[in-house]
Design a protein around this motif. Sequence first.
Motif, PDB file in Angstrom:
ATOM      1  N   THR B 226       0.795  -1.296  -0.132  1.00  0.00           N
ATOM      2  CA  THR B 226       0.025  -0.054   0.011  1.00  0.00           C
ATOM      3  C   THR B 226       0.928   1.244  -0.127  1.00  0.00           C
ATOM      4  O   THR B 226       2.142   1.379   0.510  1.00  0.00           O
ATOM      5  N   LEU B 227       0.346   2.250  -0.639  1.00  0.00           N
ATOM      6  CA  LEU B 227       1.046   3.546  -0.750  1.00  0.00           C
ATOM      7  C   LEU B 227       0.264   4.737   0.067  1.00  0.00           C
ATOM      8  O   LEU B 227       0.822   5.705  -0.162  1.00  0.00           O
ATOM      9  N   ILE B 228      -0.494   4.281   1.019  1.00  0.00           N
ATOM     10  CA  ILE B 228      -1.195   5.200   1.855  1.00  0.00           C
ATOM     11  C   ILE B 228      -0.319   6.251   2.524  1.00  0.00           C
ATOM     12  O   ILE B 228      -0.629   7.060   3.240  1.00  0.00           O
ATOM     13  N   ASP B 229       0.995   5.539   2.947  1.00  0.00           N
ATOM     14  CA  ASP B 229       1.814   6.356   3.732  1.00  0.00           C
ATOM     15  C   ASP B 229       2.859   7.116   2.992  1.00  0.00           C
ATOM     16  O   ASP B 229       3.904   7.837   3.383  1.00  0.00           O
ATOM     17  N   SER B 230       3.013   7.178   1.640  1.00  0.00           N
ATOM     18  CA  SER B 230       4.031   7.794   0.666  1.00  0.00           C
ATOM     19  C   SER B 230       3.647   9.316   0.944  1.00  0.00           C
ATOM     20  O   SER B 230       2.385   9.987   1.347  1.00  0.00           O
ATOM     21  N   PRO B 231       4.599  10.260   0.645  1.00  0.00           N
ATOM     22  CA  PRO B 231       4.508  11.632   1.086  1.00  0.00           C
ATOM     23  C   PRO B 231       3.241  12.184   0.082  1.00  0.00           C
ATOM     24  O   PRO B 231       2.565  13.182   0.777  1.00  0.00           O
ATOM     25  N   GLU B 232       3.226  11.678  -1.029  1.00  0.00           N
ATOM     26  CA  GLU B 232       2.138  12.410  -1.904  1.00  0.00           C
ATOM     27  C   GLU B 232       0.820  12.034  -1.208  1.00  0.00           C
ATOM     28  O   GLU B 232      -0.105  12.838  -1.176  1.00  0.00           O
ATOM     29  N   ALA B 236      -2.083  14.470   0.356  1.00  0.00           N
ATOM     30  CA  ALA B 236      -3.542  14.481  -0.035  1.00  0.00           C
ATOM     31  C   ALA B 236      -4.399  14.398   1.302  1.00  0.00           C
ATOM     32  O   ALA B 236      -5.565  15.079   1.456  1.00  0.00           O
ATOM     33  N   PHE B 237      -4.160  13.414   2.236  1.00  0.00           N
ATOM     34  CA  PHE B 237      -4.967  13.437   3.409  1.00  0.00           C
ATOM     35  C   PHE B 237      -4.827  14.880   4.119  1.00  0.00           C
ATOM     36  O   PHE B 237      -6.101  14.984   4.630  1.00  0.00           O
ATOM     37  N   ARG B 238      -3.803  15.561   4.200  1.00  0.00           N
ATOM     38  CA  ARG B 238      -3.670  16.747   4.810  1.00  0.00           C
ATOM     39  C   ARG B 238      -4.706  17.569   4.068  1.00  0.00           C
ATOM     40  O   ARG B 238      -5.473  18.379   4.804  1.00  0.00           O
ATOM     41  N   TRP B 239      -4.772  17.688   2.797  1.00  0.00           N
ATOM     42  CA  TRP B 239      -5.649  18.619   2.109  1.00  0.00           C
ATOM     43  C   TRP B 239      -7.153  18.153   2.556  1.00  0.00           C
ATOM     44  O   TRP B 239      -7.751  19.216   3.112  1.00  0.00           O
ATOM     45  N   MET B 240      -7.388  16.893   2.733  1.00  0.00           N
ATOM     46  CA  MET B 240      -8.774  16.646   3.111  1.00  0.00           C
ATOM     47  C   MET B 240      -9.044  16.881   4.366  1.00  0.00           C
ATOM     48  O   MET B 240     -10.173  17.863   4.898  1.00  0.00           O
ATOM     49  N   GLN B 241      -8.008  16.813   5.418  1.00  0.00           N
ATOM     50  CA  GLN B 241      -8.316  17.146   6.734  1.00  0.00           C
ATOM     51  C   GLN B 241      -8.627  18.639   6.986  1.00  0.00           C
ATOM     52  O   GLN B 241      -9.038  18.975   7.934  1.00  0.00           O
ATOM     53  N   ASN B 242      -7.563  19.545   6.433  1.00  0.00           N
ATOM     54  CA  ASN B 242      -7.625  20.674   6.439  1.00  0.00           C
ATOM     55  C   ASN B 242      -9.216  21.255   6.095  1.00  0.00           C
ATOM     56  O   ASN B 242      -9.580  22.379   6.684  1.00  0.00           O
ATOM     57  N   MET B 243      -9.819  20.781   5.185  1.00  0.00           N
ATOM     58  CA  MET B 243     -11.186  21.060   4.781  1.00  0.00           C
ATOM     59  C   MET B 243     -12.057  21.147   6.035  1.00  0.00           C
ATOM     60  O   MET B 243     -12.660  21.924   6.359  1.00  0.00           O
ATOM     61  N   TYR B 396      -8.014   0.790   6.564  1.00  0.00           N
ATOM     62  CA  TYR B 396      -8.132   2.157   6.134  1.00  0.00           C
ATOM     63  C   TYR B 396      -9.185   2.918   6.441  1.00  0.00           C
ATOM     64  O   TYR B 396      -9.092   4.032   6.738  1.00  0.00           O
ATOM     65  N   ALA B 397     -10.317   2.150   6.528  1.00  0.00           N
ATOM     66  CA  ALA B 397     -11.595   3.226   6.831  1.00  0.00           C
ATOM     67  C   ALA B 397     -11.256   3.668   8.167  1.00  0.00           C
ATOM     68  O   ALA B 397     -11.722   4.793   8.370  1.00  0.00           O
ATOM     69  N   SER B 398     -10.934   2.729   9.339  1.00  0.00           N
ATOM     70  CA  SER B 398     -10.824   3.184  10.452  1.00  0.00           C
ATOM     71  C   SER B 398      -9.683   4.531  10.471  1.00  0.00           C
ATOM     72  O   SER B 398      -9.850   5.651  11.355  1.00  0.00           O
ATOM     73  N   ALA B 399      -8.567   4.454  10.001  1.00  0.00           N
ATOM     74  CA  ALA B 399      -7.617   5.394   9.774  1.00  0.00           C
ATOM     75  C   ALA B 399      -8.009   6.428   9.212  1.00  0.00           C
ATOM     76  O   ALA B 399      -7.702   7.464   9.883  1.00  0.00           O
ATOM     77  N   LEU B 400      -9.013   6.434   8.126  1.00  0.00           N
ATOM     78  CA  LEU B 400      -9.567   7.645   7.338  1.00  0.00           C
ATOM     79  C   LEU B 400     -10.408   8.453   8.523  1.00  0.00           C
ATOM     80  O   LEU B 400     -10.411   9.707   8.369  1.00  0.00           O
ATOM     81  N   GLU B 401     -11.129   7.732   9.345  1.00  0.00           N
ATOM     82  CA  GLU B 401     -11.984   8.169  10.145  1.00  0.00           C
ATOM     83  C   GLU B 401     -11.203   8.856  11.220  1.00  0.00           C
ATOM     84  O   GLU B 401     -11.306  10.148  11.651  1.00  0.00           O
ATOM     85  N   ARG B 402     -10.028   8.164  11.520  1.00  0.00           N
ATOM     86  CA  ARG B 402      -9.106   9.081  12.625  1.00  0.00           C
ATOM     87  C   ARG B 402      -8.704  10.332  12.074  1.00  0.00           C
ATOM     88  O   ARG B 402      -8.255  11.426  12.910  1.00  0.00           O
ATOM     89  N   LYS B 412       1.372   9.810  10.948  1.00  0.00           N
ATOM     90  CA  LYS B 412       1.429   8.951  11.908  1.00  0.00           C
ATOM     91  C   LYS B 412       0.365   7.868  11.891  1.00  0.00           C
ATOM     92  O   LYS B 412       0.632   6.789  11.696  1.00  0.00           O
ATOM     93  N   ILE B 413      -0.936   8.370  11.498  1.00  0.00           N
ATOM     94  CA  ILE B 413      -1.693   7.225  11.524  1.00  0.00           C
ATOM     95  C   ILE B 413      -1.666   6.487  10.373  1.00  0.00           C
ATOM     96  O   ILE B 413      -1.722   5.307  10.133  1.00  0.00           O
ATOM     97  N   MET B 414      -1.223   6.945   8.954  1.00  0.00           N
ATOM     98  CA  MET B 414      -1.328   6.119   7.838  1.00  0.00           C
ATOM     99  C   MET B 414      -0.092   5.208   7.896  1.00  0.00           C
ATOM    100  O   MET B 414      -0.151   4.127   7.284  1.00  0.00           O
ATOM    101  N   LYS B 415       0.981   5.613   8.598  1.00  0.00           N
ATOM    102  CA  LYS B 415       2.001   4.746   8.661  1.00  0.00           C
ATOM    103  C   LYS B 415       1.840   3.719   9.450  1.00  0.00           C
ATOM    104  O   LYS B 415       2.197   2.551   9.049  1.00  0.00           O
ATOM    105  N   GLU B 416       1.014   3.827  10.374  1.00  0.00           N
ATOM    106  CA  GLU B 416       0.371   2.620  11.353  1.00  0.00           C
ATOM    107  C   GLU B 416      -0.382   1.745  10.519  1.00  0.00           C
ATOM    108  O   GLU B 416      -0.157   0.457  10.495  1.00  0.00           O
TER     109      GLU B 416
END
Lengths: 319, 433, 280
Positions: B226-232, B236-243, B396-402, B412-416
């Motif tokens: 999985t690549l959900i912990d890559s910098p890119e 993207a997650f930060r963008w969503m979180q900022n919203m 993944y769903a749980s991480a996204l919720e967090r 931190k979350i996505m690396k875990e």
Amino acid sequence: MENRNSQFAGDLIEKKPTVHGMARRSAIVGSRMLNHDHLFIFVVMAPMVLFFATFFYYPILKNIYLIFFDYDYLHPPTYIGLANLERFFHDPVVLKVFLNTITVTIVSVPLLIVLSLVVSVGVYRLRIAQTAIRSIIFSTFLTTWIVAGITFKFLFNPELGFVNAFLHRLGIGAVPWLTDPFWAMAAAIMLGIWKFLGYFMVIFLAALYNVDPQLYEAAKIDGANSLQQFFYVTIPAIKPAMVFVSIVAVINYLRFYQQILILTGGGPYRSTETILMYMFDLGIKSRDVGYASTISLALFVVIFLASQIQIRVTKAYSN
Amino acid sequence: MIKTRMVALVLALMLLTWGVLWAGGGQEPTANEDGGFTLRIALSGVGQFEAQIAAFEKLNPKANVEVIDVPWGVEAGRDLRERQLLMISSGDIPDIGAMIWGKEFFREGVIMDLTDDIKKWEEFDGFTAGMLERMTYNNRIYAATIYPCAVMLHYNKDILAQIGRAEPPKTMAELADIGAKIDAAGVRAPNGNKVYAMVFEGGNWHTDCFFWANGGEQMTKDYSKTLIDSPESIGAFRWMQNMVKNGYAPKPDGTYDQLWLNNQVAFFAVGAWEEKPSRDAGLNFGAVPIPVGQTGKNYASMGGTELAIFKASTHKQEAMEFMRLFYRKDLQLTAVTEGKTTLPISKPLFDDPDFQDYWTSQNNLDYYMAQKKQWESTKYNFLEAPFVYPEASKIYASALERVLVKLEDPEKIMKEAAEVINKGIAQKMNVKK
Amino acid sequence: MRVVIFKRHQASQYLLLFFLASLSVFMLLPLIWLVSSSFKGPGEIFQVPFHLLPKKMMLDNYFTAWRRVKLQSAFLSSSIATSLFLVFHLSLCTTSGYVFAKFRFRRRNILFTFVIATMMIPQEVTYFAVFDTVRWMKSINTYWGLALPFLYSGFGVFLMRQFALSLPDEFIESAKIEGCGNFAIFFRIVLPNLKQGVFALGILAFSFMWEEYAWARICAASEKVRTLSIALTFLLKDISGNSSIPALLAGSVIAMVPVLVIFIIFQKQFIQSVMSTGIK
């Protein structure tokens, strides 16, 4: 035929009937009666045993058998020894779901017992419109879990739900019901209480009606006021009902699955996920039947222990 | 006397029970002497299959279609999949199975390989890349996609008008900008509630379009890591979180489209099934493809249902004949004009004059042209229902919720989460051949 | 004398009534919301503040629910399955409870534990194996199959034993003296006295079976056999992603009506029956 019966009757007249008389009587009366009883017992018990063996014990044994295998529905099971058990003791999710389920149980059951006891005493004392109130409170038990779950989910909607709108009117801010682990669990607990309150109220009512009025008289004579009467007469008298309610409630809460599924889906981030939810996900989503069976066995152990503990504790209390 | 009567009664009861058991059910043989046969299909919601079943029975008078109709379930298609698993494990295998996550079954070797046949179909050119990806595993084709769909950006014209915008955003940056404007203007809905720029509802199948457009990537090409912990991806997650942090989007809470239907949301990523409820709610809305990110690309999850033939089936040709009925234009046209479905199944039909006329008459031509455009840029959403290590979807769903609800640090979350997912996939891939 | 007591307790009685009535209304709120929302359109359901009466009455929801998932056939199916289930469940649990209560035989306690222990098992866990068994009996997708896994229940046997225990032994003994066979005793003496118990179990069993979902979902495979609880989930979402919450709410109300009606008609008997013996 008649001669034979009157002969037996003649034998009986000399003996006094006792509580245990039946068995003895059958023996006394002769082999024909004995066979009759045995036939009846057999005809009633045999299908029952067959049923429970087929529909309960066979599946359980099959489950236990599968604990030692890796089975995914699509291929024959392969033997893996104790691997599933090992995994069970190292699985962080297992810890979490057991904690979730036990927390909900430990919080809900005493709360439910106290609330339904208080309500049942209130209804017991009520002289006006008792039937109507009783029925209304009980009627919530008759809704289905799916309907109740959907209704509560919409009611607790943090943005648009009725509950938050109401709290807003009262001046309290909006509560993040389903997006916060604590509040989500609170919502789940409330759902359970809402549904079971009426049912347990009726059970307590039944117990209350069966308390010997003479006990109250005696207490009054001794100078006890209402509150004292409640604690020293009522509570001890309805103890069996309380034990029954508590055991049934604990068993039901430990088995929560569809009750929470619609309301929170196990969220937010798995904070309300119960043991059965995890088990079914493993069994069906991940097709890991062996491991799922391990978890179901663990659940059964927990339920069994919980019931045993409750029974021992109450026995100890009454001695 | 009573004894014998009782015994007789018991025996009679047993016979009665047995009789009831036999009368109650029974599986009919699937092939009769007169050349007739039964085609067994496991599906959900026979209403969406009735036209095709009728057409099939008309073309094959001696055939009988037996339907195993399972509810959709609390999660999309979950009960249907469960029933199919149950049927396979008990040896009661149907001919055709409708499935949402077919790759799981393809991988397990219980589905027929139809590569050579499907490639020869006329309809083959009508399959988009996204549909083909769903139908394929390991470069072999196992199924045909019916009812494909993708989310697009639905927008509330009234809310945009309130901040002086006529056009929906074309880029993610514009979208965030609109969010700031709405927030600054303190726009309120007709019911007096706060208006948000967007919502992250519907689970990751809906919201991953924002993840992808902003540069995120779910998996490596071979789906082994999985690549959900890559910098890119973290970006993207930060963008969503900022919203959410900025208050442009509320925390997702499972209420799906309720805010949208209440005129409280400017943008909602959802599929064409939302058109009717939106109209019924009296919304003034439209839809465009998902805005592009800094890479200039946009992607939506490719959704749909596939029809696959189980290996154990003895009616392969007939099954394929049934499957092809879904691509007949007349059946698709009636389904759409009668309101049974909202979309055509073959992409070329989006440009077909009959469809275009219908949509023009309904005043939503643009809406469906947006959907057509979105079909051209879709991705397979592996983490929605991974065909290896299914637990990954919950992780993944749980991480996204967090990230979106608890607002924890995405890195931190996505690396875990990535660690657990990678470990799980590696384990599963070792076991299977 | 009643009037005198009433006057003496007036104040506190009214206070009690106030609290309990408030509680009742509070408990009913979710159901009130449900019924009220079932008449509203999708946009209106979440309008804040909450309106009891919909601005735009949508009886259409009910028609949609009825037609879209063929509630008629679902109703029929639920009724047949529930009736079948009730007939067997009540008679089987009653006879078993009676035998446990009034007969002494070797291993009686073991057998009883054998039965009670099943109460600790969530029955959903057994469904996959039960599917195989029911399929072997060729009863998948039949009304009989829907009822089959529930013919006996640990709770039912337990409850009926409780009721049977409180039957006076004298009646049974004197009947035996007169030479009545066990079956005759059961039908002519025991059963009439157990009526209230049967009633109590009946209502609980009815409401259980009416809403039963987990097994029906596995057993039913065709529209004809599909029960009410399953039909309603089709309104939750279907293959094209359509979800009709208003219709779902309307359908849920429709599904609840029979249970509530039966309860209202029989509530006096039911509550009295539970109260007449209590739990020993």
